[in-house]
Write a protein that holds these residues in place. Structure first.
Motif, PDB file in Angstrom:
ATOM      1  N   ARG A 153       8.529   2.600 -11.673  1.00 70.60           N
ATOM      2  CA  ARG A 153       9.215   3.879 -11.461  1.00 70.60           C
ATOM      3  C   ARG A 153      10.471   3.993 -12.298  1.00 70.60           C
ATOM      4  NH1 ARG A 153      10.432   8.089  -8.314  1.00 70.60           N
ATOM      5  NH2 ARG A 153       8.625   7.855  -6.957  1.00 70.60           N
ATOM      6  N   HIS A 154      11.249   2.925 -12.374  1.00 72.62           N
ATOM      7  CA  HIS A 154      12.568   3.042 -13.002  1.00 72.62           C
ATOM      8  C   HIS A 154      12.490   3.420 -14.479  1.00 72.62           C
ATOM      9  CE1 HIS A 154      12.122  -0.854 -15.012  1.00 72.62           C
ATOM     10  NE2 HIS A 154      11.690  -1.353 -13.864  1.00 72.62           N
ATOM     11  N   SER A 155      11.314   3.288 -15.068  1.00 69.74           N
ATOM     12  CA  SER A 155      11.188   3.653 -16.483  1.00 69.74           C
ATOM     13  C   SER A 155      10.929   5.140 -16.676  1.00 69.74           C
ATOM     14  CB  SER A 155      10.033   2.867 -17.117  1.00 69.74           C
ATOM     15  OG  SER A 155      10.248   1.479 -16.987  1.00 69.74           O
ATOM     16  N   HIS A 156      10.618   5.853 -15.595  1.00 70.49           N
ATOM     17  CA  HIS A 156      10.197   7.246 -15.750  1.00 70.49           C
ATOM     18  C   HIS A 156      10.923   8.215 -14.803  1.00 70.49           C
ATOM     19  CE1 HIS A 156       6.833   6.056 -18.349  1.00 70.49           C
ATOM     20  NE2 HIS A 156       6.753   4.994 -17.566  1.00 70.49           N
ATOM     21  N   ILE A 191       2.604  10.528 -15.832  1.00 71.91           N
ATOM     22  CA  ILE A 191       3.244   9.447 -15.079  1.00 71.91           C
ATOM     23  C   ILE A 191       4.534   9.936 -14.432  1.00 71.91           C
ATOM     24  CG2 ILE A 191       4.393   7.216 -15.295  1.00 71.91           C
ATOM     25  CD1 ILE A 191       1.378   7.019 -15.396  1.00 71.91           C
ATOM     26  N   ARG A 192       5.309  10.715 -15.184  1.00 69.80           N
ATOM     27  CA  ARG A 192       6.563  11.246 -14.649  1.00 69.80           C
ATOM     28  C   ARG A 192       6.287  12.155 -13.442  1.00 69.80           C
ATOM     29  NH1 ARG A 192       8.774  11.776 -19.282  1.00 69.80           N
ATOM     30  NH2 ARG A 192       7.886  13.829 -19.740  1.00 69.80           N
ATOM     31  N   ASN A 193       5.263  12.977 -13.539  1.00 70.33           N
ATOM     32  CA  ASN A 193       4.924  13.872 -12.435  1.00 70.33           C
ATOM     33  C   ASN A 193       4.399  13.126 -11.221  1.00 70.33           C
ATOM     34  OD1 ASN A 193       5.046  17.008 -12.907  1.00 70.33           O
ATOM     35  ND2 ASN A 193       4.544  16.106 -14.904  1.00 70.33           N
ATOM     36  N   VAL A 194       3.640  12.068 -11.446  1.00 70.34           N
ATOM     37  CA  VAL A 194       3.125  11.283 -10.319  1.00 70.34           C
ATOM     38  C   VAL A 194       4.282  10.666  -9.545  1.00 70.34           C
ATOM     39  CG1 VAL A 194       1.811   9.218  -9.690  1.00 70.34           C
ATOM     40  CG2 VAL A 194       0.880  10.845 -11.341  1.00 70.34           C
ATOM     41  N   PHE A 195       5.237  10.068 -10.239  1.00 65.39           N
ATOM     42  CA  PHE A 195       6.388   9.486  -9.545  1.00 65.39           C
ATOM     43  C   PHE A 195       7.210  10.560  -8.836  1.00 65.39           C
ATOM     44  CE2 PHE A 195       5.908   5.749 -12.481  1.00 65.39           C
ATOM     45  CZ  PHE A 195       5.749   4.799 -11.477  1.00 65.39           C
ATOM     46  N   ARG A 196       7.263  11.759  -9.415  1.00 63.76           N
ATOM     47  CA  ARG A 196       7.998  12.841  -8.768  1.00 63.76           C
ATOM     48  C   ARG A 196       7.262  13.344  -7.526  1.00 63.76           C
ATOM     49  NH1 ARG A 196       9.673  15.684 -13.092  1.00 63.76           N
ATOM     50  NH2 ARG A 196       7.732  16.861 -13.278  1.00 63.76           N
ATOM     51  N   GLU A 197       5.935  13.414  -7.613  1.00 60.73           N
ATOM     52  CA  GLU A 197       5.136  13.921  -6.486  1.00 60.73           C
ATOM     53  C   GLU A 197       5.125  12.959  -5.309  1.00 60.73           C
ATOM     54  OE1 GLU A 197       2.926  16.748  -6.017  1.00 60.73           O
ATOM     55  OE2 GLU A 197       4.161  17.619  -7.599  1.00 60.73           O
ATOM     56  N   VAL A 198       5.185  11.659  -5.573  1.00 60.78           N
ATOM     57  CA  VAL A 198       5.084  10.650  -4.508  1.00 60.78           C
ATOM     58  C   VAL A 198       6.377   9.833  -4.493  1.00 60.78           C
ATOM     59  CG1 VAL A 198       3.627   8.853  -3.508  1.00 60.78           C
ATOM     60  CG2 VAL A 198       2.619  10.546  -5.062  1.00 60.78           C
ATOM     61  N   PRO A 199       7.369  10.251  -3.716  1.00 62.53           N
ATOM     62  CA  PRO A 199       8.680   9.578  -3.745  1.00 62.53           C
ATOM     63  C   PRO A 199       8.614   8.099  -3.373  1.00 62.53           C
ATOM     64  CG  PRO A 199       8.839  11.706  -2.637  1.00 62.53           C
ATOM     65  CD  PRO A 199       7.384  11.449  -2.857  1.00 62.53           C
ATOM     66  N   GLU A 200       7.686   7.708  -2.487  1.00 63.40           N
ATOM     67  CA  GLU A 200       7.599   6.307  -2.064  1.00 63.40           C
ATOM     68  C   GLU A 200       6.979   5.420  -3.137  1.00 63.40           C
ATOM     69  OE1 GLU A 200       6.204   8.778  -0.315  1.00 63.40           O
ATOM     70  OE2 GLU A 200       7.607   9.048   1.359  1.00 63.40           O
ATOM     71  N   LEU A 201       6.371   6.005  -4.143  1.00 58.27           N
ATOM     72  CA  LEU A 201       5.650   5.241  -5.152  1.00 58.27           C
ATOM     73  C   LEU A 201       6.618   4.516  -6.096  1.00 58.27           C
ATOM     74  CD1 LEU A 201       2.812   4.654  -6.379  1.00 58.27           C
ATOM     75  CD2 LEU A 201       3.169   6.644  -7.849  1.00 58.27           C
ATOM     76  N   PHE A 204       5.053   1.584  -8.116  1.00 57.61           N
ATOM     77  CA  PHE A 204       4.230   0.878  -9.089  1.00 57.61           C
ATOM     78  C   PHE A 204       2.890   1.588  -9.283  1.00 57.61           C
ATOM     79  CE2 PHE A 204       6.605  -2.223  -6.502  1.00 57.61           C
ATOM     80  CZ  PHE A 204       7.511  -2.660  -7.463  1.00 57.61           C
ATOM     81  N   ILE A 205       2.497   1.709 -10.544  1.00 59.98           N
ATOM     82  CA  ILE A 205       1.160   2.174 -10.881  1.00 59.98           C
ATOM     83  C   ILE A 205       0.494   1.064 -11.681  1.00 59.98           C
ATOM     84  CG2 ILE A 205      -0.226   3.885 -12.109  1.00 59.98           C
ATOM     85  CD1 ILE A 205       2.041   5.884 -11.704  1.00 59.98           C
ATOM     86  N   PHE A 206      -0.631   0.572 -11.170  1.00 59.49           N
ATOM     87  CA  PHE A 206      -1.338  -0.510 -11.845  1.00 59.49           C
ATOM     88  C   PHE A 206      -2.515   0.046 -12.651  1.00 59.49           C
ATOM     89  CE2 PHE A 206       0.761  -3.041  -8.564  1.00 59.49           C
ATOM     90  CZ  PHE A 206       1.188  -4.139  -9.315  1.00 59.49           C
ATOM     91  N   LEU A 207      -2.785  -0.609 -13.750  1.00 57.48           N
ATOM     92  CA  LEU A 207      -3.930  -0.287 -14.598  1.00 57.48           C
ATOM     93  C   LEU A 207      -4.689  -1.579 -14.864  1.00 57.48           C
ATOM     94  CD1 LEU A 207      -5.578   1.551 -16.529  1.00 57.48           C
ATOM     95  CD2 LEU A 207      -3.875   1.036 -18.290  1.00 57.48           C
ATOM     96  N   ILE A 208      -5.986  -1.574 -14.591  1.00 59.10           N
ATOM     97  CA  ILE A 208      -6.817  -2.763 -14.765  1.00 59.10           C
ATOM     98  C   ILE A 208      -7.884  -2.456 -15.808  1.00 59.10           C
ATOM     99  CG2 ILE A 208      -8.394  -4.360 -13.621  1.00 59.10           C
ATOM    100  CD1 ILE A 208      -6.568  -2.931 -11.102  1.00 59.10           C
ATOM    101  N   VAL A 209      -7.966  -3.286 -16.821  1.00 57.89           N
ATOM    102  CA  VAL A 209      -8.947  -3.084 -17.889  1.00 57.89           C
ATOM    103  C   VAL A 209      -9.578  -4.435 -18.212  1.00 57.89           C
ATOM    104  CG1 VAL A 209      -7.646  -1.155 -18.864  1.00 57.89           C
ATOM    105  CG2 VAL A 209      -7.269  -3.462 -19.748  1.00 57.89           C
ATOM    106  N   PRO A 210     -10.763  -4.446 -18.812  1.00 56.99           N
ATOM    107  CA  PRO A 210     -11.370  -5.722 -19.222  1.00 56.99           C
ATOM    108  C   PRO A 210     -10.424  -6.493 -20.144  1.00 56.99           C
ATOM    109  CG  PRO A 210     -12.970  -3.947 -19.360  1.00 56.99           C
ATOM    110  CD  PRO A 210     -11.660  -3.301 -19.081  1.00 56.99           C
ATOM    111  N   PRO A 228       0.802  -1.222   0.000  1.00 52.03           N
ATOM    112  CA  PRO A 228       0.000   0.000   0.000  1.00 52.03           C
ATOM    113  C   PRO A 228       0.839   1.278   0.000  1.00 52.03           C
ATOM    114  CG  PRO A 228      -0.923  -1.586   1.537  1.00 52.03           C
ATOM    115  CD  PRO A 228       0.397  -2.149   1.079  1.00 52.03           C
ATOM    116  N   LEU A 229       2.091   1.182   0.483  1.00 50.11           N
ATOM    117  CA  LEU A 229       2.947   2.365   0.517  1.00 50.11           C
ATOM    118  C   LEU A 229       3.480   2.709  -0.864  1.00 50.11           C
ATOM    119  CD1 LEU A 229       4.553   4.513   2.157  1.00 50.11           C
ATOM    120  CD2 LEU A 229       6.350   2.781   2.441  1.00 50.11           C
ATOM    121  N   ASN A 230       3.773   1.709  -1.676  1.00 54.69           N
ATOM    122  CA  ASN A 230       4.478   1.993  -2.932  1.00 54.69           C
ATOM    123  C   ASN A 230       3.618   1.796  -4.177  1.00 54.69           C
ATOM    124  OD1 ASN A 230       4.356  -0.760  -3.494  1.00 54.69           O
ATOM    125  ND2 ASN A 230       6.438  -1.172  -2.750  1.00 54.69           N
TER     126      ASN A 230
END
Length: 1240
Positions: A176-179, A123-133, A135-141, A99-101
């Motif tokens: 994160r490492h990609s962005h 995506i780049r800004n989200v990783f910059r705004e949340v240093p502990e982050l 992984f970002i998951f995306l769920i689609v049908p 839940p932290l990352n």
């Protein structure tokens, strides 16, 4: 700011910001059918309400280019909100998501042409705004492809079934490492000099000028076992630098800061002295136990609440053995390379070579954000015998592009000092809190601290990212007991834990939840929440809708935070703890009330009343002004009891899902306010309620501390008239003591060079910005000394009103300036049996003389023993300025037997003998002198600046010309010193000596003063432009009503509301040709007098009330500035004889909306509608009215008739009606007496 290029080569500059509510319409326009298939049919407003993070990209024209919304649990119901981790671990055990990352993308929309660039930028800004982050998951049908945009940043992980249907969903992840990858940290090399120097020089040239051009290379070369230099590296280039040293001046830190929660930054030793020795004479006695208990209670109460027990500290020591292994494992979450913010900090003050030449004293201005408050009840300081367990950061710098990854340094530098558990850094207090420091804990200075710097501390355990928040179990009880053992409310916490484990709810049925924070299998924090059962009261009494759309939150989603305790080494995870409480508890909002508590003592500590260490991570919610309802008259149309009940007032603090990842800007500037006047309180109130700013160094210097303490209820306050700026409830719901340190004392000197204020001759308070709001006070009158045996008259006596009394003040002489003075006088009168036999002289001719006489009559002093002596007036304008009211008061004085003497000058006390105590007072008049017996003497001569205050101004060379001289921006002749209120006057260069701050509403003055200062601190405000040279000579005119009121002789309740104006006799005003209309009902002597003055523009300009029965003054104040037609065509109705009694008229149901706090917002909205254009070629209603006023158009009918017809036939009528109906529906809980279409 970034530049995006479309596939066609078109460039667009985009800016990133948090999503705001007004973006919703544009977001909906960007949603395509493909978007709906990917994310489902979403309610955008509701989604934004529940989102942890929502990012918007816009171009230079403020057009929205893209938007993305992120939550901390998955969409499409593939896992439960509180238990998704196990599902995703099963999908791919190689992804260590927690839940932290981890965050989940719930929506992404973009302008098609720039969608790929926008997606990567977000995506780049989200990783910059949340240093502990990580992984970002995306769920689609599973049957849907990601499309050409999202597939550029997400990669497939696996399939997961839905919990609610048979459909499968595809899970994708973005790393994160990609962005925005973690930085590679290594030891510095001399060849890094060329990469680092441009970063240093971009922000500071002092180091190079002091130590030479190659100081950095020399510093790197000088490294040894005690000194290390490290850099962060991106693509082979150094982008950040940190110099650390293991030599720390522990003696200096122990002298200056309360380091108890950190065991003095030393290793534990058997000979440590952590508690004062017991007093020999009190051992074993009940008094000793009580004293020890109360001392412990006070200690805990004054520790905001990150106080940690010795056992908890030991648990931290146990954790230390696990840190290296865990941190190393967590560092491998993503590959390292890439970097941070251009901050250059020289923190060498902590090294052993530190000099203490800069001596001085500072009063603690601790904020609740700090760990704990020093225990200074005595001279005891703990003694630590163990070795130093800390190293310090001496120099730090990083490229601002990589600032968000500053914390990446810490794991490496702790590895350089395996025997050290603490990292410390000291900074000048004006240094903005950069990203690295935001992860540290600010230490609390002692009041004798000599350092001009703040100390920040980071514990090795803070590197752990394995913190887990979960619901408590029975097995957590021992760990919680250890954690909270020193807290004042530890029993309450343990009882709640027991109740939760037994029933999960209180005996009354209220749902109860207890959460623990666990690190390395040990309890590091605990929080207790209950369902908020009083949400209707909160919504109706606090501006909670400044932060949420209330209708999008279910009742069970509101929770109340009862307890929150977190080990201070994990303070950086406070927001994460709160975020997890909301997720695991299925809540969207948390509320934390702070109840008023009288605080005695010399220094009133910030946060002393509060148990929660999370207070500064919450936002204070401004209270709402309430309608005073005529409940009996409204009957069944009255608001519900939940809305209208008279509950105990409290200050409300709040957080919600949107705020859990919202940063606050910390302002460490020392802002010192002198004087707890209405101006000073309004100023502090405005700063405190800036929700995106955190002022950590607000200090109030006041003779009696913060006002509003309920010492004897409100009885003593009847001595003085009120300006209706603040009352007891206001002080309770503001709770300034949560955010402001209070130094109880009197300012006696200002050292402008050293920027220090001397208080009561002993305390020294440093400042960066000094705000003087001391106001004016009644002074002890100076007798003329005339010998009345010679029968002199006033003409023969030298006027001494401008002279200062320098003799001893008699014990029975009182000048009443605040509630404390009133309480002292009331206590003295009762203790000395004055009510039965004493004679009381009330000297002066202000309205306070009348309120004091009425107070004396009400407590039992006989009217024949009260002597009202009025000195010769300095103006032709009386204090009431209304003949009808004055006549009624004079008749009441005669009926009570009060002796009234006019035009009398004080000649002598006790016939010139020793005046202490006063037994008689002699006066001269225009005819013959007289002498009165005296047991108590109240003086209400003309108010002036207190002499000691004047002397402080004069000695500091502040320009003083009868009052303290300021410019239109509140500045004195010292740019660091501002002043406001009746204390001041405008500089003579404005040629407006008749206007001063005393002519205006004090609350508005305080607000404008704060607004002027906020431009220095708030980066969200636009830069203030200098006014044109000719406008710089104009003084500002404020529009708030000037109010005064009180209880006058005869038990008349008096209220006067007027427009700010140069004082003019009422008769002269009424003789003016443009005076307007006067509406009067009732009779002053009958006690039902109500007067309203409507000016020539049909606006309410003056209200005067005199009544035998109390009336809702707060309601009547809201009538000021209203158009008479908004008062149900008051003028026409009055002329037709339909308004026999204005008191009754303003209790009718139709007028309740006028008293509503949001009625002014409705007026603004309606005005905006009328000023908008129906079409480009058609003028607005407002423009039509202006053209008719200027006779620019010829009309075939009367102007009013023409405007009405245009209004009816255009779009304006339905828009106005819709706006009004929406207002009534939205505020129905306050205004149930109104009906609208469909309600019946």
């Amino acid at each position: 700011m970034s530049i995006l290029t479309s596939p066609r080569g078109k460039a667009e500059v985009v800016h990133c910001r948090r999503t705001e509510s007004h973006d919703v319409h544009c977001i909906k326009n960007l949603i395509r059918k493909f978007t709906q298939k990917l994310f489902g049919n979403l309610n955008v407003i509701r989604l934004l309400e529940k989102a942890n993070l929502a990012i918007t990209l816009h171009n230079d024209q403020e057009e929205i280019m893209a938007q993305a919304t992120f939550l901390d649990y998955p969409n499409w119901n593939i896992a439960q909100q509180h238990d998704w981790v196990s599902v995703f671990r099963e999908l791919d055990s190689e992804i260590p998501c927690t839940p932290l990352n981890t965050l989940f993308m719930h929506l992404f929309v973009a302008v098609d042409e720039y969608s790929v660039g926008c997606c990567k930028e977000i995506i780049r800004n989200v990783f910059r705004e949340v240093p502990e982050l990580h992984f970002i998951f995306l769920i689609v049908p599973s049957y849907m492809s990601l499309g050409s945009t999202l597939i550029t940043v997400f990669e497939q992980v696996g399939n997961a079934p839905s919990l609610l249907c048979d459909e499968d969903f595809m899970v994708h992840v973005c790393h994160r490492h990609s962005h925005h990858p973690q930085l590679h940290i290594r030891e510095a090399r001399v060849e890094d000099h060329d990469d680092l120097m441009p970063i240093f020089l971009r922000h500071d040239t002092v180091l190079r000028e002091t130590y030479g051009e190659y100081f950095l290379g020399e510093l790197i070369e000088a490294g040894d076992e005690e000194n290390h230099a490290v850099v962060c590296e991106v693509e082979g280039a150094a982008v950040g630098f940190m110099s650390v040293c293991s030599r720390v001046n522990m003696q200096l830190l122990h002298e200056c800061f309360d380091l108890g929660p950190f065991h003095g930054l030393c290793t534990p030793h058997p000979d440590d002295v952590l508690r004062p020795p017991p007093k020999p004479g009190l051992q074993g006695s009940p008094d000793a136990e009580l004293g020890r208990s109360s001392q412990d209670t006070q200690r805990t109460e004054e520790e905001p609440q990150e106080a940690v027990s010795p056992e908890a500290r030991e648990s931290v020591q146990v954790l230390e053995g696990r840190i290296t292994k865990d941190a190393a494992a967590e560092e491998a979450l993503s590959p390292v390379p890439s970097g941070n913010t251009g901050e250059v900090e020289d923190t060498g003050e902590l090294s052993q070579e530190h000099s203490t030449d800069d001596v001085g004293y500072s009063v603690s201005t601790t904020s609740s954000a700090s760990v704990s408050l020093p225990e200074e009840t005595g001279s005891f300081r703990p003694t630590y015998r163990g070795a130093s367990a800390a190293f310090c950061i001496q120099l730090f710098c990083i490229d601002e592009k990589y600032e968000a990854r500053s914390l990446d340094f810490m794991n490496f530098v702790f590895g350089l000092f395996p025997d050290k558990n603490f990292c410390v850094i000291s900074l000048p207090h004006l240094t903005p809190e950069f990203v690295l420091i935001q992860n540290f804990v600010k230490a609390v200075p002692f009041s004798t601290c000599t350092l001009e710097q703040d100390l920040y501390i980071f514990h090795r355990a803070g590197l752990l990212k394995s913190i887990t928040i979960r619901l408590a179990t029975v097995s957590d009880t021992p760990g919680v007991e250890k954690l909270v053992s020193t807290l004042m409310l530890n029993k309450s916490i343990l009882e709640d834990l027991k109740q939760y484990n037994e029933a999960h709810r209180d005996p009354d049925g209220t749902p109860l939840q207890v959460f623990v924070a666990e690190v390395a299998e040990q309890v590091a924090g605990v929080a207790v929440i209950r369902d908020e059962m009083d949400i209707e009261y909160i919504r109706s009494h606090y501006n909670i809708e400044d932060f949420i759309y209330f209708s999008h939150h279910q009742r069970e989603e509101h929770g109340r935070l009862y307890h929150f305790a977190l080990n201070p080494v994990f303070r950086r995870y406070t927001k994460f703890f709160l975020k997890e409480i909301l997720r695991l508890g299925y809540k969207s909002c948390l509320y934390y009330p702070v109840y008023p508590q009288a605080k005695e003592g010399k220094v009133q500590r910030s946060g002393a009343h509060s148990l929660t260490s999370a207070l500064h991570y919450l936002v204070p919610v401004r209270p709402r002004r309430q309608i005073v309802y005529p409940l009996e008259k409204l009957g069944t149309n009255a608001p519900s009891k939940e809305v209208s009940k008279d509950a105990v007032s409290y200050a409300l603090n709040h957080t919600n899902r949107k705020l859990t990842l919202e940063p606050k800007i910390t302002i460490n500037a020392k802002i010192v306010v002198v004087g707890a006047s209405s101006v000073g309180i309004s100023f502090l109130d405005t700063l405190v309620f800036c929700s995106h700013l955190k002022f950590s160094n607000l200090t109030l210097i006041s003779t009696h501390g913060l006002p509003g303490k309920k010492l004897l209820g409100s009885e003593q306050r009847k001595f003085l008239a009120s300006d209706h700026c603040f009352n007891d409830r206001d002080h309770a719901v503001l709770s300034l003591c949560s955010w402001v340190s209070v130094v109880v004392g009197k300012m006696t000197a200002i050292d402008r060079a050293a920027k220090r204020v001397m208080v009561s001759g002993e305390e020294v308070v440093p400042y960066d910005h000094l705000v003087l709001c001391t106001g004016l006070q009644y002074q002890v009158p100076c007798p003329t000394g005339a010998d009345i045996s010679q029968h002199p008259t006033n003409r023969e006596v030298l006027d001494s009103s401008r002279r200062r009394y320098t003799g001893p003040v008699p014990c029975n002489h009182f000048t009443l300036n605040d509630e404390e003075d009133c309480l002292r006088a009331l206590t003295w009168i009762r203790n000395n049996s004055i009510t039965a036999e004493g004679h009381v002289i009330v000297y002066g001719n202000t309205i306070d003389t009348y309120t004091t006489v009425e107070m004396l009559l009400s407590i039992g002093v006989r009217g024949s023993h009260i002597h009202l002596v009025q000195h010769p007036p300095t103006s032709t304008i009386t204090c009431i300025n209304n003949y009808s009211v004055e006549s009624a008061v004079e008749d009441a004085l005669r009926a009570a037997g009060v002796t009234v003497s006019r035009d009398a000058l004080l000649a002598q006390w006790n016939d010139g003998q020793d005046p202490d105590p006063i037994r008689s007072a002699s006066f001269t008049t225009p005819t013959k002198p007289f002498t009165l017996p005296c047991s108590v003497f109240f003086s209400f001569c003309e108010k002036n600046v207190d002499y000691e205050t004047f002397k402080a101004f004069n000695d500091a060379c502040l320009v003083y010309d009868g009052r303290l001289v300021i410019d239109t921006n509140f500045h004195t002749n010292d740019i660091a010193i501002r002043a406001a209120g009746p204390l001041t006057k405008f500089s003579n260069r404005y040629y407006s000596n008749e206007w001063a701050h005393g002519s205006f509403n004090s609350k508005e003055i305080g607000f404008q003063l704060a607004a002027a200062m906020l431009s220095l601190f708030d980066p969200t405000l636009e830069a203030v432009t200098e006014p044109p040279a000719d406008l710089d000579r104009l003084i500002p005119m404020y529009k708030g009503a000037k109010v005064k009121g009180g209880v006058l002789p005869g038990s008349y309740h008096y209220l006067h509301i007027a427009k700010p104006a140069i004082p003019t006799p009422l008769e002269v005003q009424m003789a003016q040709s443009d005076f307007g209309v006067e509406i009067v009902t009732g009779n002053a002597k009958s006690g039902n007098y109500f007067r309203i003055h409507i000016n020539r523009y049909k606006m309410v300009e003056t209200i005067t009330c005199l009544s035998k029965v109390p009336f809702p003054a707060a309601n009547y104040i809201r009538l000021f500035g209203q158009h008479e037609q908004a008062l149900n065509n008051l003028c026409a109705r009055y002329e037709e004889g339909l308004v026999p009694d204005l008191y009754s008229y303003f209790t009718e149901p139709w007028c309740m909306a006028l008293f509503h706090d949001r009625f002014i917002d409705l007026r603004k909205e309606l005005r905006q509608i009328l000023s908008s254009k129906e079409g480009e070629s058609l003028p607005s209603i407002e423009e039509l009215a202006r053209q008719m006023e200027d006779e620019e158009i010829n009309l075939p009918e009367k102007p009013r008739t023409y405007l009405k017809r245009v209004f009816r036939e255009s779009i304006y009528k339905p828009l106005v009606e819709r706006s009004i109906l929406d207002y009534l529906r939205y505020n129905h809980y306050h205004l149930p007496m109104y009906a609208w279409p469909g309600i019946i």
